[in-house]
Design a protein around this motif. Structure first.
Motif: not given
Lengths: 550, 369
Positions: B324-338
């Motif tokens: 879930l956190l990977s999807i959320i961070h990717a959607a918010e543009g934080d590819q590193t955390r994703a």
């Protein structure tokens, strides 16, 4: 009219819409797919094998390929012939031409994928296996030669499962992806019940795949007559850890014109390798929504198919999974994004107690909507012990499309479909050229099944046979859309799909009962869009890509 | 039962004149005076063990447990072979919920009368309360040999077997307990769980159905039936049964989470979120409700809400959480955390136990084998 003739006619009428098991009359019942011991003491005995339709002699009739396994004892002496070829003589009869065709290679076969990899006009095929893979080149004279080592795709010592052909760099030559399952030494397999990874419910069973080391997948770039392993440089091997790969699909998942690679991974997240051009891939399964189901759980993905079930022009992804879980249907939202529609479509829930393998989206009743068939069978004979749960032998699932993106399962009501089997591979094909798709199923240990589909006589159909000239000769990767007044249907030409299998190379469309002419549009892998207007139904239309220059 | 045992011993003893006066004080409500008199009696250097026992029992029935403990302790020292002194000392400490210190005198009492039901049973109960589950099972098995038809013992033993993974043993004793008293809902619920854990889903569903019919006003019984229906793949009936459970108890947390999951699967994430939010209002630490709510927010593309609801559990080692956190961070543009959470998800998913699929496997376990 005599009473006897009346009964015969009545029988024909009764058989005119529905399924008939023709395995025996077709001459396929003698084939056996041995997969180790009946007790299934080891994981290697539970996975194979596939099947395929191939018109190897180009006589216009589909011939049948059935992959054969072996036993651990016989493997020490070289194993069994990995493949059997049954030539379609017409009139519903097949003959075993395996030896005559030179298909004598031995080992422990797993899967098969069919394609004309060298563009010589004759379909070839790859057979994956427990200890190596095989590439059978069609010599065009009714015989094959085995060329895997020379072609660089033998994968010696690697347990390979599903394979798929696709032209990943659009150079007109078909490349090959092979899924690696588990890294095992057949001579030193862990014994049943020997660790936590060898327990099903409370029964000691064979070990794996969890608790074992995955085997690596491989991507082979076609150099003309041989292949080059580009797994590492393409990012396939470098970017993501190996998982328990079973069935790859090569198709354009994001609509950018470049074929991507999806891999159904058992008990681990699925992979979707996005084609970024220049033989480079990036794994985007999570972001695309196809790595895990909507619960966020990695499923035991076995088989996979890619076709447009909801008629929006975008191919969708169907996956089969383990029992006490649902099969999964990922609806294509466009731009490389998918959503899990297993529950809203009603595709998932009927599969709960069944363990799925082969899967095909096909229009069995020619009503213009894609239905879905799933071949089932448990991996553990112990499944029969648990009351109220799953079972070892399992029936087919046939999900009939009801419209509006929903399905109703009707297999349980059909005397032919509800016969329990231990099925693995499943391929659809119109072997009797009557305009509907029949089913070829490879079972573990027992004989295969050939189920003839007899369409209702008031329905219409179209089959599209592709010949590429700039694109690969088979047209693998082409997207064909049939437009008619009542709607449109879209299909993708795949070469390696379902579970360890390959289906009819012709793309099949049900046209309902109207009989109206249709327009056929082909988007070739090389990019050209070709249209044929006012095509009359009930025929095989041959579409040849304009131009030259492969 | 424990109070009954207390009274039993009290009736069997003679009462000294000092005790009679003390009893009158307690009866008249003169508590402080009574306590002071009790302290004097307990401190009397000439007090005999039997007198101290009698004093302890009187104090115990008056719920003066601290003073009673003191009296029983002195009595047990004066007469180490006095079963009643050790048993009552253990019982008093049990009543004071000092389980760890109650064990030793109860062990002594059980050793003095190995064929007596009460000390063995109470010792088993106490060991369970002290967290010593394996020792509790051993003692309760001894007690069950003495009295094999004690429903509460069987219920506790069944629960302990189930908790320790001996689900087949649990089924046996819980079936006995249910046969003795079929009106005990907790026993039926435990038995259904034990059958489920034994992978006898057919029997579990049948019993769950019977139990839901017998206890029509119990949300727990309806919820349990819904669980078994879902296990059998009868999802529509499961949804109806969850709805029935919530009609009885609108705040049943497990039923709300289960119904919310179904609503989300069926394409109704907003309804699902309302259920998850209601659960979290009462149980902010409910990680399952947080994860399910985050999934529903994702379906609505409300990434910030999904991120916020997962924040309190972000450090947990759950593959679904990191997916879930990977999807959320990717959607918010934080590819590193994703990417970090994607790799964590792949790592945790790959390390899951079990052979194939998502059916958890357990080694066959029988108590004593």
């Amino acid at each position: 009219m005599s009473r006897l003739l009346t009964l015969v006619l009545a029988g024909r009428i009764l058989a005119s819409a529905g399924w008939t098991d023709v395995t025996k009359v077709a001459g396929l019942a003698a084939f056996r797919n041995p997969q180790g011991s009946p007790a299934k003491d080891y994981i290697v005995e539970s996975i194979g094998g596939g099947c395929a339709w191939i018109d190897y002699d180009r006589d216009g009739r589909l011939d049948a390929l059935l992959v054969r396994g072996s036993t651990l004892t016989r493997l020490k002496q070289g194993g069994d012939p990995v493949i059997a070829l049954y030539r379609n003589r017409g009139g519903g009869a097949f003959e075993d031409v395996t030896v005559k065709a030179g298909l004598v290679a031995r080992g422990w076969g797993m899967g098969v994928a069919v394609a004309d990899y060298d563009n010589d006009g004759w379909p070839d095929f790859v057979v994956t296996g427990l200890t190596r893979s095989y590439l059978f080149h069609n010599e065009g004279n009714g015989a094959f030669t085995e060329r895997a080592v020379a072609a660089g795709v033998a994968r010696q010592g690697v347990w390979s499962a599903g394979a798929a052909f696709g032209d990943i760099d659009l150079d007109g030559k078909l490349d090959l992806y092979v899924a690696g399952y588990v890294d095992v030494n057949p001579a030193a397999l862990p014994s049943r019940g020997s660790s936590a990874a060898c327990i099903y419910k409370d029964a000691a069973v064979f070990c794996g795949p969890r608790g074992m080391k995955p085997a690596a997948d491989a991507l082979f770039h076609n150099q003309g007559t041989a292949f080059r392993d580009v797994s590492r440089e393409s990012g396939i091997a470098a970017e993501s850890p190996a998982m328990f790969g079973l069935q790859p699909l090569i198709a354009d998942f994001d609509g950018d014109g470049r074929p991507d690679i999806f891999v159904a991974n058992d008990s681990t997240p699925n992979y979707l390798f996005r084609n970024e051009g220049h033989l480079r891939f990036r794994e985007v399964g999570i972001g695309a929504g196809v790595a895990v189901n909507m619960d966020g759980r990695a499923q035991a993905s076995m088989g996979a198919d890619f076709a447009d079930y909801d008629g929006d022009g975008l191919p969708d992804l169907a996956l089969t999974n383990f029992s006490e879980d649902t099969n999964t249907l990922y609806r294509n939202l466009g731009q490389g994004l998918f959503e899990d529609a297993s529950w809203t479509s009603k595709f998932g829930p009927p599969s709960w107690l069944l363990l799925g393998w082969g899967v095909k989206l096909f229009d069995y009743d020619l009503d213009g909507r894609l239905d879905i068939v799933v071949a089932n069978g448990h991996v553990y004979p112990e499944a029969d012990r648990f009351r109220g749960g799953s079972s070892y032998g399992q029936r087919l699932l046939l999900h009939r499309a009801l419209g509006g993106g929903r399905f109703g399962e009707i297999g349980s009501a059909d005397n032919v479909l509800r016969v329990p089997m231990n099925a693995r591979g499943l391929a659809t094909g119109d072997f009797d050229n009557d305009g509907d798709l029949d089913l070829l199923i490879n079972n573990q240990d027992g004989p295969p099944r050939l189920l003839r589909n007899d369409r209702s006589p008031d329905t219409h159909w179209l089959e599209v046979a592709l010949t590429g000239s700039i694109s690969n000769r088979d047209g693998v990767g082409a997207v064909v859309t049939v437009h008619r007044a009542s709607g449109r249907s879209t299909a993708v030409r795949l070469a390696g799909d379902s579970y360890l299998s390959s289906s009819d190379p012709r793309l099949h469309f049900g046209l309902g009962t109207s009989g109206e002419p249709a327009a056929v549009e082909v988007r070739w892998p090389a990019g050209r869009v070709q249209t044929a207007a006012s095509v009359h139904p009930d025929q095989v239309i041959r579409m040849e890509e304009p131009g030259t220059g492969r | 039962m424990i109070v009954v045992v207390h009274a039993l011993f009290a009736l069997a003893q003679s009462v000294t004149p000092g005790l009679a006066e003390l009893e009158r004080m307690f009866n008249r409500g003169e508590m402080e005076q009574g306590r002071e008199a009790a302290r004097q009696l307990a401190a009397d250097p000439n007090a005999t063990a039997s007198a101290l026992l009698a004093l302890g029992r009187l104090l115990g029935t008056s719920k003066e447990f601290l003073l009673a403990e003191e009296a029983f302790q002195r009595a047990s020292r004066l007469n180490p072979g006095a079963f009643e002194a050790h048993f009552n000392l253990g019982l008093t400490r049990f009543q004071m919920r000092n389980f760890a210190t109650a064990i030793a005198p109860l062990e002594t009492a059980a050793s003095l009368r190995p064929r007596a039901f009460e000390p063995n049973y109470l010792l088993g109960v106490t060991l369970n309360e002290a967290g010593r589950k394996a020792d509790a099972i051993r003692c309760l098995r001894s007690a069950a040999e003495i009295n094999p038809r004690h429903p509460r013992l069987l219920a506790l033993l069944g629960a302990l077997y189930a908790g320790e993974g001996y689900s087949l043993d649990a089924v046996e004793v819980l079936e006995q307990a249910r046969a003795i008293d079929p009106g005990q809902l907790p026993v039926s619920l435990l038995l259904i769980q034990a059958l489920h854990d034994s992978f006898d889903f057919e029997h579990a569903l049948r019993l769950a159905s019977e139990t839901a019919g017998r206890f029509k006003t119990s949300a727990d019984a309806q919820f349990r039936l819904a669980v078994e229906l879902e296990t059998a793949g009868r999802f529509d009936e499961a949804r109806d049964t969850l709805t029935a459970a919530l009609a009885i108890d609108a705040r049943h947390p497990e039923a709300m989470v289960a119904l919310g999951r179904m609503q989300a699967r069926e394409g109704r994430p907003a309804e699902a979120i309302a259920n998850f939010r209601a659960v979290l209002a009462a149980q902010p630490g409910n990680a399952l409700a947080r994860i399910e709510a985050a999934k529903a927010y994702l379906a609505l593309k409300q990434f910030a809400a999904a991120r916020d609801i997962l924040a309190p559990i972000e450090a947990q080692r759950d593959p679904t959480l990191h997916w879930l956190l990977s999807i959320i961070h990717a959607a918010e543009g934080d590819q590193t955390r994703a990417a970090t959470h994607r790799n964590r998800f792949l790592e945790l998913s790959s390390a899951l136990a079990g052979g194939m699929g998502n059916t958890p496997g357990r080694r066959p376990r029988r108590y004593g084998q």
